[in-house]
Motif scaffolding. Structure first.
Motif, PDB file in Angstrom:
ATOM      1  N   GLY A 113       0.788  -1.225   0.000  1.00  0.00           N
ATOM      2  CA  GLY A 113       0.000   0.000   0.000  1.00  0.00           C
ATOM      3  C   GLY A 113       0.813   1.264   0.000  1.00  0.00           C
ATOM      4  O   GLY A 113       0.335   2.311   0.455  1.00  0.00           O
ATOM      5  N   MET A 114       2.042   1.228  -0.508  1.00  0.00           N
ATOM      6  CA  MET A 114       2.887   2.417  -0.507  1.00  0.00           C
ATOM      7  C   MET A 114       2.499   3.384  -1.628  1.00  0.00           C
ATOM      8  O   MET A 114       2.414   4.585  -1.411  1.00  0.00           O
ATOM      9  N   ASN A 115       2.241   2.871  -2.813  1.00  0.00           N
ATOM     10  CA  ASN A 115       1.959   3.700  -3.975  1.00  0.00           C
ATOM     11  C   ASN A 115       0.456   3.701  -4.212  1.00  0.00           C
ATOM     12  O   ASN A 115      -0.142   2.667  -4.505  1.00  0.00           O
ATOM     13  N   HIS A 116      -0.168   4.876  -4.094  1.00  0.00           N
ATOM     14  CA  HIS A 116      -1.622   4.961  -4.225  1.00  0.00           C
ATOM     15  C   HIS A 116      -2.070   4.577  -5.632  1.00  0.00           C
ATOM     16  O   HIS A 116      -3.070   3.852  -5.795  1.00  0.00           O
ATOM     17  N   LEU A 117      -1.375   5.050  -6.665  1.00  0.00           N
ATOM     18  CA  LEU A 117      -1.770   4.755  -8.037  1.00  0.00           C
ATOM     19  C   LEU A 117      -1.629   3.262  -8.344  1.00  0.00           C
ATOM     20  O   LEU A 117      -2.536   2.642  -8.924  1.00  0.00           O
ATOM     21  N   GLN A 118      -0.495   2.682  -7.955  1.00  0.00           N
ATOM     22  CA  GLN A 118      -0.300   1.253  -8.190  1.00  0.00           C
ATOM     23  C   GLN A 118      -1.320   0.432  -7.403  1.00  0.00           C
ATOM     24  O   GLN A 118      -1.829  -0.582  -7.880  1.00  0.00           O
ATOM     25  N   VAL A 225      -7.041  -1.818   4.244  1.00  0.00           N
ATOM     26  CA  VAL A 225      -5.660  -1.334   4.152  1.00  0.00           C
ATOM     27  C   VAL A 225      -5.439  -0.469   2.924  1.00  0.00           C
ATOM     28  O   VAL A 225      -4.324   0.002   2.702  1.00  0.00           O
ATOM     29  N   PHE A 226      -6.486  -0.233   2.134  1.00  0.00           N
ATOM     30  CA  PHE A 226      -6.342   0.534   0.896  1.00  0.00           C
ATOM     31  C   PHE A 226      -6.800   1.970   1.095  1.00  0.00           C
ATOM     32  O   PHE A 226      -7.505   2.296   2.050  1.00  0.00           O
ATOM     33  N   ASN A 227      -6.398   2.823   0.156  1.00  0.00           N
ATOM     34  CA  ASN A 227      -6.814   4.217   0.173  1.00  0.00           C
ATOM     35  C   ASN A 227      -8.179   4.418  -0.473  1.00  0.00           C
ATOM     36  O   ASN A 227      -8.638   5.555  -0.598  1.00  0.00           O
ATOM     37  N   THR A 228      -8.801   3.345  -0.881  1.00  0.00           N
ATOM     38  CA  THR A 228     -10.129   3.376  -1.501  1.00  0.00           C
ATOM     39  C   THR A 228     -11.142   2.762  -0.541  1.00  0.00           C
ATOM     40  O   THR A 228     -10.924   1.660  -0.045  1.00  0.00           O
ATOM     41  N   ALA A 301     -15.714  -1.764  -4.497  1.00  0.00           N
ATOM     42  CA  ALA A 301     -14.772  -0.674  -4.209  1.00  0.00           C
ATOM     43  C   ALA A 301     -15.381   0.654  -4.658  1.00  0.00           C
ATOM     44  O   ALA A 301     -15.889   0.767  -5.780  1.00  0.00           O
ATOM     45  N   LEU A 302     -15.322   1.644  -3.773  1.00  0.00           N
ATOM     46  CA  LEU A 302     -15.882   2.966  -4.073  1.00  0.00           C
ATOM     47  C   LEU A 302     -14.776   3.866  -4.616  1.00  0.00           C
ATOM     48  O   LEU A 302     -14.252   4.750  -3.921  1.00  0.00           O
ATOM     49  N   PHE A 303     -14.399   3.646  -5.879  1.00  0.00           N
ATOM     50  CA  PHE A 303     -13.357   4.453  -6.502  1.00  0.00           C
ATOM     51  C   PHE A 303     -13.860   5.882  -6.724  1.00  0.00           C
ATOM     52  O   PHE A 303     -15.046   6.094  -7.009  1.00  0.00           O
ATOM     53  N   PRO A 304     -12.967   6.868  -6.632  1.00  0.00           N
ATOM     54  CA  PRO A 304     -13.418   8.257  -6.862  1.00  0.00           C
ATOM     55  C   PRO A 304     -13.891   8.485  -8.295  1.00  0.00           C
ATOM     56  O   PRO A 304     -14.817   9.261  -8.523  1.00  0.00           O
ATOM     57  N   ASN A 305     -13.247   7.847  -9.259  1.00  0.00           N
ATOM     58  CA  ASN A 305     -13.638   7.966 -10.662  1.00  0.00           C
ATOM     59  C   ASN A 305     -14.184   6.619 -11.122  1.00  0.00           C
ATOM     60  O   ASN A 305     -13.433   5.647 -11.260  1.00  0.00           O
ATOM     61  N   LYS A 306     -15.476   6.549 -11.348  1.00  0.00           N
ATOM     62  CA  LYS A 306     -16.108   5.289 -11.703  1.00  0.00           C
ATOM     63  C   LYS A 306     -15.829   4.930 -13.153  1.00  0.00           C
ATOM     64  O   LYS A 306     -15.760   5.801 -14.023  1.00  0.00           O
ATOM     65  N   GLU A 307     -15.672   3.628 -13.372  1.00  0.00           N
ATOM     66  CA  GLU A 307     -15.465   3.089 -14.704  1.00  0.00           C
ATOM     67  C   GLU A 307     -16.412   1.914 -14.927  1.00  0.00           C
ATOM     68  O   GLU A 307     -16.887   1.307 -13.966  1.00  0.00           O
ATOM     69  N   PRO A 308     -16.697   1.572 -16.189  1.00  0.00           N
ATOM     70  CA  PRO A 308     -17.605   0.441 -16.451  1.00  0.00           C
ATOM     71  C   PRO A 308     -17.084  -0.896 -15.934  1.00  0.00           C
ATOM     72  O   PRO A 308     -17.864  -1.825 -15.731  1.00  0.00           O
ATOM     73  N   THR A 309     -15.780  -0.983 -15.718  1.00  0.00           N
ATOM     74  CA  THR A 309     -15.203  -2.253 -15.253  1.00  0.00           C
ATOM     75  C   THR A 309     -15.193  -2.381 -13.728  1.00  0.00           C
ATOM     76  O   THR A 309     -14.644  -3.351 -13.200  1.00  0.00           O
TER      77      THR A 309
END
Length: 496
Positions: A113-118, A225-228, A301-309
């Motif tokens: 969980g070090m890199n938020h993007l990864q 443990v995630f930022n999401t 997962a409640l991602f900030p930017n939703k995608e169809p996947t």
């Protein structure tokens, strides 16, 4: 030879370089002594170059598997994450969704969980892989997220809200003392206990004693443990029930047997990098042994930017609890050995009485002042109770003020001379906990028992003699079932 193979690699031909790096890795492995780390490093490089070709995915998976054997459980998180992600991704491209989901489960469980993007990339593909697997196979499989803190699971037999503070005295020590005061004989050990709350801070060598028809409340701490943020939907407990005939029934296979009822938690949101405690309710409808084995849930997962996947997946996790580490004999000191923890194994008994008590204590009281307060008693069960006793950790605190068969000084006073009721400090001072066990005088109209649904209010005299600004004492009620033929444990002990 290994250096020669490495020098012949270049960036122009991935296939040729991959084959050379694989041979170099085997040279490191066959050297004397073997260079395991160099072998693992170059075998992973070879798998990476095979993956770059785009047409040798099976070779890439084969080599990454060999590299995983070197890096597994070595504490090299970044290397393990790269290998597991590559294995999961390659298996997904090969449409082996079952194997891919297993690799992504391992990836998510070791994610640093070090890199938020990864982290977000891994989490998105994790949901995508499990969704593809579910379309191929409708069975509910194991998930590795969110993280369940199994050692902190609590089981409460009386109320939804568990006690926040640690118990001041171990329940089993209190139960033994109260039994000695009521029966008038020494109790050497307990084979069963009426303990009502179990957690990682209580003594769990004896399992809970539930009652048919009474709800059991289970608190499960879940960590994200995630930022999401993660959302749990339609979650419930998994159980295995063994009836009196030895037949085993479970809801882990998708069925809903009538022997046990479970509540469904519609939704629970776990914020990023936080812990949320989810309350479950479970109730047994017949006599037997109930094992709480895990939980099943849907995850989104409640991602900030939703995608169809961004899919919702269904899965389960099993509970694993262990008792305190043993360190009493020589064998325990040289090996890691844990004691027994029976908090998730509930023995369901037949109908038992259940007492609800409330003592209306004053907000303030002078030292030495004698004041009359009210004690409300209600039998909330369908079974009458008898032989009601009140036990207090401060002898003389409460008195019913009624004429009794025994004089005041012949009321049983239990004083144990061993820990935890008697504690000797290094400086020589001693703390002694004594129990005053007093029979509760029921009115003549009740004939020595409290009928189902009956309630009464008794006057109680309270006198406090201490030099403290505030006082907190433990008060317990002991009562018995009028029918002693159904169970070995025919009594119950409850705290006020």
């Amino acid at each position: 030879a290994a250096n020669c193979y490495i020098k012949m690699t270049n960036e122009l031909s991935d296939l040729r370089s991959a084959m050379l790096l694989e041979q170099a890795a085997y040279c490191f492995l066959l050297s004397n002594p073997p260079n395991i780390r160099k072998y693992g490093f170059h075998i992973v490089l070879s798998g990476y170059r095979f993956a770059k070709t785009g047409s040798c995915k099976k070779h890439a998976v084969r080599l990454y598997r060999q590299g995983a054997q070197v890096y597994d459980k070595k504490g090299w998180l970044l290397s393990s994450e790269h290998i597991l992600y590559s294995l999961g991704h390659q298996k997904f491209m090969l449409k082996d969704f079952s194997s891919s989901s297993e690799f992504f489960n391992n990836l998510i469980s070791v994610s640093s969980g070090m890199n938020h993007l990864q982290q977000m990339v891994h989490l998105r593909e994790y949901f995508l892989v499990h969704h593809a697997r579910f379309k191929e196979d409708q069975s509910v499989v194991m998930l590795s997220t969110p993280q369940i803190l199994c050692q902190e699971i609590g089981v409460n037999l009386t109320e939804e809200n568990p006690p926040e503070d640690n118990p001041s005295l171990p329940w089993q020590a209190v139960e033994r003392s109260v039994l000695e005061g009521v029966r008038g004989q020494e109790v050497l050990f307990l084979s069963q206990t009426t303990q009502t709350f179990f957690s990682n801070k209580t003594q769990n060598n004896l399992g809970p004693q539930g009652v048919v028809g009474e709800p059991i409340y289970v608190t499960v701490p879940i960590k994200n443990v995630f930022n999401t943020p993660l959302m749990l939907r339609k979650s419930f407990l998994l159980w295995k029930f063994t009836n009196s005939n030895g037949d085993v029934i479970s809801n882990d296979n998708g069925q809903k047997p009538a022997e046990v009822e479970v509540s469904i938690v519609d939704s629970a949101t776990i914020e990023s990098n936080s812990v949320k405690t989810v309350l479950f309710e479970i109730k047994g409808n017949t006599v037997g042994t109930l094992n709480i084995i895990g939980m099943e849930y849907s995850l989104k997962a409640l991602f900030p930017n939703k995608e169809p996947t961004d899919h919702q997946i269904r899965g389960k996790q099993y509970f694993q609890v262990s008792g305190p580490r043993l360190n009493t004999v020589k064998d325990h000191k040289t090996k890691v050995t844990y004691g027994t923890d029976c908090r998730l194994t509930v023995v369901l008994r037949g109908p038992q009485p259940r007492l609800s008590a409330k003592l209306k204590t004053p907000d303030s009281l002078f030292t030495g002042e004698l004041r009359c307060v009210e004690l409300d008693l209600v039998n909330t069960s369908s079974v009458p109770l008898t032989n009601l006793h009140l036990a207090s950790t401060r002898p003389g605190l409460l008195s019913f003020g009624k004429s009794r068969d025994l004089p005041l000084y012949e009321i049983p006073l239990v004083m144990k001379s061993e820990p935890p009721l008697r504690v000797v400090r290094p400086d020589g001072t001693t703390t002694q906990t004594s129990f005053d066990v007093v029979p509760v005088p029921l009115p003549d109209g009740h004939q020595g028992s409290l009928a189902p649904g009956a309630s009464l209010t008794l006057p109680v005299w309270m006198r406090v003699d201490c030099d403290q600004d505030s006082l907190s004492e433990d008060i317990f009620f002991y009562y018995e079932n009028t029918d002693r033929t159904t169970d070995k444990v025919y009594y119950r002990l409850s705290s006020l």
